[in-house]
Design a protein around this motif. Structure first.
Motif, PDB file in Angstrom:
ATOM      1  N   GLY A  55     -41.465 -20.221  -2.637  1.00 47.05           N
ATOM      2  CA  GLY A  55     -40.397 -20.845  -1.491  1.00 47.05           C
ATOM      3  C   GLY A  55     -39.250 -20.108  -1.173  1.00 47.05           C
ATOM      4  O   GLY A  55     -38.584 -20.330  -0.250  1.00 47.05           O
ATOM      5  N   HIS A  56     -38.903 -19.538  -2.039  1.00 49.78           N
ATOM      6  CA  HIS A  56     -37.261 -18.842  -2.078  1.00 49.78           C
ATOM      7  C   HIS A  56     -37.202 -17.551  -2.578  1.00 49.78           C
ATOM      8  O   HIS A  56     -37.847 -17.036  -3.358  1.00 49.78           O
ATOM      9  CB  HIS A  56     -36.194 -19.755  -2.914  1.00 49.78           C
ATOM     10  CG  HIS A  56     -36.257 -21.402  -2.414  1.00 49.78           C
ATOM     11  ND1 HIS A  56     -37.253 -22.126  -2.747  1.00 49.78           N
ATOM     12  CD2 HIS A  56     -35.105 -21.913  -1.524  1.00 49.78           C
ATOM     13  CE1 HIS A  56     -36.641 -23.337  -2.088  1.00 49.78           C
ATOM     14  NE2 HIS A  56     -35.767 -23.283  -1.251  1.00 49.78           N
ATOM     15  N   GLY A 102     -42.697 -14.618  -3.674  1.00 49.72           N
ATOM     16  CA  GLY A 102     -43.722 -15.147  -3.987  1.00 49.72           C
ATOM     17  C   GLY A 102     -44.744 -15.326  -2.913  1.00 49.72           C
ATOM     18  O   GLY A 102     -45.982 -15.171  -2.936  1.00 49.72           O
ATOM     19  N   GLU A 103     -44.266 -15.882  -1.708  1.00 47.33           N
ATOM     20  CA  GLU A 103     -45.359 -16.043  -0.736  1.00 47.33           C
ATOM     21  C   GLU A 103     -45.759 -14.731   0.056  1.00 47.33           C
ATOM     22  O   GLU A 103     -46.934 -14.465   0.129  1.00 47.33           O
ATOM     23  CB  GLU A 103     -44.382 -16.643   0.445  1.00 47.33           C
ATOM     24  CG  GLU A 103     -44.944 -17.252   1.788  1.00 47.33           C
ATOM     25  CD  GLU A 103     -44.286 -17.788   2.819  1.00 47.33           C
ATOM     26  OE1 GLU A 103     -42.775 -17.818   2.260  1.00 47.33           O
ATOM     27  OE2 GLU A 103     -44.470 -18.094   3.674  1.00 47.33           O
ATOM     28  N   ALA A 104     -44.755 -13.848  -0.044  1.00 44.71           N
ATOM     29  CA  ALA A 104     -45.263 -12.217   0.496  1.00 44.71           C
ATOM     30  C   ALA A 104     -46.488 -11.843  -0.792  1.00 44.71           C
ATOM     31  O   ALA A 104     -47.608 -11.099  -0.157  1.00 44.71           O
ATOM     32  CB  ALA A 104     -44.245 -11.548   0.394  1.00 44.71           C
ATOM     33  N   GLU A 115     -30.339 -14.461   1.524  1.00 46.93           N
ATOM     34  CA  GLU A 115     -31.851 -15.194   1.295  1.00 46.93           C
ATOM     35  C   GLU A 115     -32.858 -14.400   2.130  1.00 46.93           C
ATOM     36  O   GLU A 115     -32.580 -13.838   3.198  1.00 46.93           O
ATOM     37  CB  GLU A 115     -31.772 -16.640   1.326  1.00 46.93           C
ATOM     38  CG  GLU A 115     -31.217 -17.148   2.569  1.00 46.93           C
ATOM     39  CD  GLU A 115     -31.167 -18.606   2.824  1.00 46.93           C
ATOM     40  OE1 GLU A 115     -31.761 -19.484   1.937  1.00 46.93           O
ATOM     41  OE2 GLU A 115     -30.299 -19.033   3.721  1.00 46.93           O
ATOM     42  N   SER A 116     -33.881 -14.871   1.969  1.00 48.15           N
ATOM     43  CA  SER A 116     -35.034 -14.528   2.976  1.00 48.15           C
ATOM     44  C   SER A 116     -34.930 -14.867   4.196  1.00 48.15           C
ATOM     45  O   SER A 116     -34.647 -16.463   4.397  1.00 48.15           O
ATOM     46  CB  SER A 116     -36.443 -14.742   2.208  1.00 48.15           C
ATOM     47  OG  SER A 116     -37.350 -14.197   3.104  1.00 48.15           O
ATOM     48  N   ILE A 117     -35.114 -14.299   5.250  1.00 47.03           N
ATOM     49  CA  ILE A 117     -35.051 -14.748   6.583  1.00 47.03           C
ATOM     50  C   ILE A 117     -36.664 -15.122   7.073  1.00 47.03           C
ATOM     51  O   ILE A 117     -36.736 -15.634   8.093  1.00 47.03           O
ATOM     52  CB  ILE A 117     -34.222 -13.918   7.810  1.00 47.03           C
ATOM     53  CG1 ILE A 117     -35.242 -12.591   7.612  1.00 47.03           C
ATOM     54  CG2 ILE A 117     -32.965 -13.555   7.289  1.00 47.03           C
ATOM     55  CD1 ILE A 117     -34.740 -11.558   8.768  1.00 47.03           C
TER      56      ILE A 117
END
Ligand SMILES: Nc1ncnc2c1ncn2[C@@H]1O[C@H](COP(=O)(O)OP(=O)(O)OP(=O)(O)O)[C@@H](O)[C@H]1O
Ligand SMILES: [Mg+2]
Length: 363
Positions: free
Chosen positions: A138-139, A163-165, A156-158
């Protein structure tokens, strides 16, 4: 001093006991992966119900493993956020209630602080200050860490987390959920020269990440190659453009080598991007220690490339053992211990924070 740690923020029930003299004396983990696999992702209601089933039996197992009783414990730490609200409430309610019954302090722990401190459980822990790269389901965050509780978010990811990718791209390739580790295994057989994926947001300054475009790039690459396969098979070259625009992405239609080549190109692009941004964060802060934590820090290429980066800078990289990259109770027990030693504990009210920025640690 012995602290019981309870982790229940997502799809793992993690229970551990940390002793400030002996270190970790119990570690129990139950993963719900099989429960959610048919749905291709975590179903929050099922997760909460399963935490209810597993938490108390695992606490009993941890006490037996450590050969201690409740009266030997000096505090109960639980994950209070961020995470799924129902799942968090299970750990928080049980943790808070046990602390009340046992007449010891309860400590609400920030899940990402747990991940960040997980390398402290190893024999060669990092000293402060360091840059932390948190890469999980999630982060994706770069954080300047100058001490316990001294966390400054640098970037951070926008959109999608690393992990999601990994998981979404793995799904496109036809791999089972959660596919991050499976994609990485497949990438080992891939040819790095066949496809080239972009390194998102590296052509402009800043420390934010964006990975959703990589997933789209993977989808388009799969579609193009599956259509080429189909067209070769059916000898219908005249319909190629039409097929491409109307086709559904289905990695199952690709041959194994093409799948591996796409997995390799995706992983190389994502890892290179992490390396470029980590280097920038080190340059910005002037720190020479890098901590990587969270599920994606289990990735071999991530570890290897970041180790090379630190080696080239004369610095040091730190990460948790493989079992403690993903969610676990040990990191929560450890973080709880640190906070209790600083005199911090939580009031009687049971409060969880599904969204909780790391630089706002007061609950
Ligand atoms: N070897 C690997 N390569 C790539 N990704 C991996 C690997 N092993 C695990 N992952 C990924 O790590 C993620 C799980 O990590 P973790 O348990 O830390 O995340 P989470 O707890 O769901 O998210 P958060 O901590 O942000 O709430 C999944 O996305 C999984 O695919
Ligand atoms: Mg996690």
């Amino acid at each position: 001093m012995k602290i019981l740690g309870i982790e229940s923020s997502c799809d793992e029930t993690g229970i551990a006991i940390y002793d400030d003299q002996q270190g970790l004396i119990a570690n129990q983990l139950y993963s719900q992966i099989k429960l959610h696999a048919d749905y291709g992702g975590v179903v929050p209601e099922l997760a909460s119900r399963d935490h209810i089933r597993k938490t108390v039996p695992l606490i009993k197992a941890a006490l037996a493993e450590a050969n201690v009783t409740a009266s030997d414990l000096n505090g109960v730490a639980y994950t209070a956020g961020p995470g799924l609200v129902g799942a968090l409430l299970v750990g928080a309610s049980i943790g808070r209630a046990l602390a009340y019954a046992w007449n010891v302090p309860a400590i609400a722990v920030h899940h990402m602080e747990g991940h960040l401190l997980a390398p402290m459980l190893e024999t060669n822990p990092p000293e402060f200050p360091f840059v932390a790269l948190l890469v999980s389901g999630g982060h994706t965050q770069l954080i300047s860490v100058t001490g316990i509780g001294q966390y400054q978010l640098l970037g951070e990811s926008i959109d999608d987390a690393a992990g999601e990718a990994f998981d979404k791209t793995a799904k496109l390739l036809g791999l089972d959920y959660p596919g991050g580790a499976k994609l990485s295994k497949l990438a080992e057989m891939g040819d790095a020269a066949r496809f080239h994926f972009p390194r998102p947001m590296t052509d402009r300054p800043g420390l934010d990440f964006s990975f959703s475009g990589l997933k789209t790039f993977a989808a388009n690459t799969i579609l193009k190659n599956q259509n080429q396969n189909q067209n070769q098979n059916q000898n219908q070259n005249q319909n190629q453009n039409q097929n491409q625009s109307q086709g559904m992405v289905d990695g199952q239609q690709l041959d194994q080598q093409t799948k591996a080549d796409i997995a390799r190109a995706f992983e190389d692009a994502l890892v290179d991007t992490l390396v470029i941004k980590a280097r920038r964060a080190l340059e910005l802060t002037g720190f020479n220690r890098l901590v990587i934590a969270g599920g994606v820090s289990a990735n071999k290429t991530v570890r290897q490339k970041l180790a090379e980066l630190m080696h080239s800078r004369g610095g040091q990289v730190y990460y948790p053992r493989l079992d403690f990259c993903t969610d676990n109770g040990a990191m929560i027990a450890y973080a709880g211990m640190i906070h209790l030693k600083q005199g911090q504990h939580s009031p009687l009210a049971i409060e969880v924070k599904p969204r909780w920025p790391l630089n706002d640690l007061v609950i």
